[in-house]
Design an enzyme around this catalytic site. Sequence first.
Site, short mmCIF file in Angstrom:
data_model
loop_
_atom_site.label_atom_id
_atom_site.label_comp_id
_atom_site.label_asym_id
_atom_site.label_seq_id
_atom_site.Cartn_x
_atom_site.Cartn_y
_atom_site.Cartn_z
N CYS A 76 35.62 45.72 42.61
CA CYS A 76 34.83 44.40 43.47
C CYS A 76 32.87 44.59 43.54
CB CYS A 76 35.35 44.58 44.82
SG CYS A 76 34.46 44.14 45.45
N CYS A 225 33.56 36.70 44.96
CA CYS A 225 33.82 37.64 44.29
C CYS A 225 33.45 37.58 42.84
CB CYS A 225 35.41 36.73 44.48
SG CYS A 225 36.68 38.01 42.89
#
Length: 314
Positions: A76, A225
């Site tokens: 991430c 994201c």
Amino acid sequence: MQLAFIKCHGSGNDFPLIDARGLALSDAEWAGIARGLADRDGPVGGDGLLLLTDGDDPAAFGMRMFNSDGSEAETCLNGLRCTARLGFELLGIDGALVGLKTSAADVAREAALAPGVATVRTTVGPASVSAADVGLTNGIDSVIDAPIAGLPTERAFTAVAMPNPHLVTFVEHVDEDELVALGNWCEAGPALIPARANVSFVEQRGPTDLYVRTFERGVGLTNSCGSAMAASVLAAGLTGRVPFGRDVRVFNKGGLVRGRADVARNVTISGNATFLYDASIEVDPATGVAQSLLIHARRDDEARAWESALAELA
């Protein structure tokens, strides 16, 4: 059990971040904590849970990220910037190799994007364009700007593993209903892609400006994201939309980052790592129930600096 954490965000992707070094909890317990702390209807809320972990040489430290549904992501990048900042502050360093679930990333402090905005640079790669690495089971080698047989859409996609799986398509205009429908189809773990995938619709808004909207695996439609933004920068290079080596501005609902991809499929992303407040909370890892939030200190100056930066950078 009571846990201390920092609420943070990278480009609007928000998380509780825990210094987990020395905390001997099982994966199932961390999954329960993630469900409790990242629950949007709970006392904290977030797109997932970040853990700063001990590193295995040569990594100075590590990062784990659990989605809000309790599943663990391979990486991430928005969360990596926040985790790296905490690691820098705790270890007194300005750069490091960080161990991730299945890979590693180079991270370093960078000159502020705007006054008062803590900024971190991350470099990951080389990303894979193997369809198998993305999780596609149809036996093809790779997908670059082409339709995918079995996917319920005729749009052309580029499939990349960052190493988490991404399907990226360039569109004239982002249709969120269409994106959510396709994202939900992938989220169901169909035979074509049983491990699921992140799905991004990308608008090119100029020679080096991208706008990315993502349905994130294990999360749903999200304001931001980081790995999807990196995948979109790489996809722009792979499809000839933006030359390799060119700096790109990547916008999303949560803000923006600066990115660059090279011909070896390495991707560099620079963006904010903003800390919002320091807190502690009581959470039951078995039930995923969080309660009794206590905020110890708010970092309102950082929040204001980011809001000001958005107004100027956008």
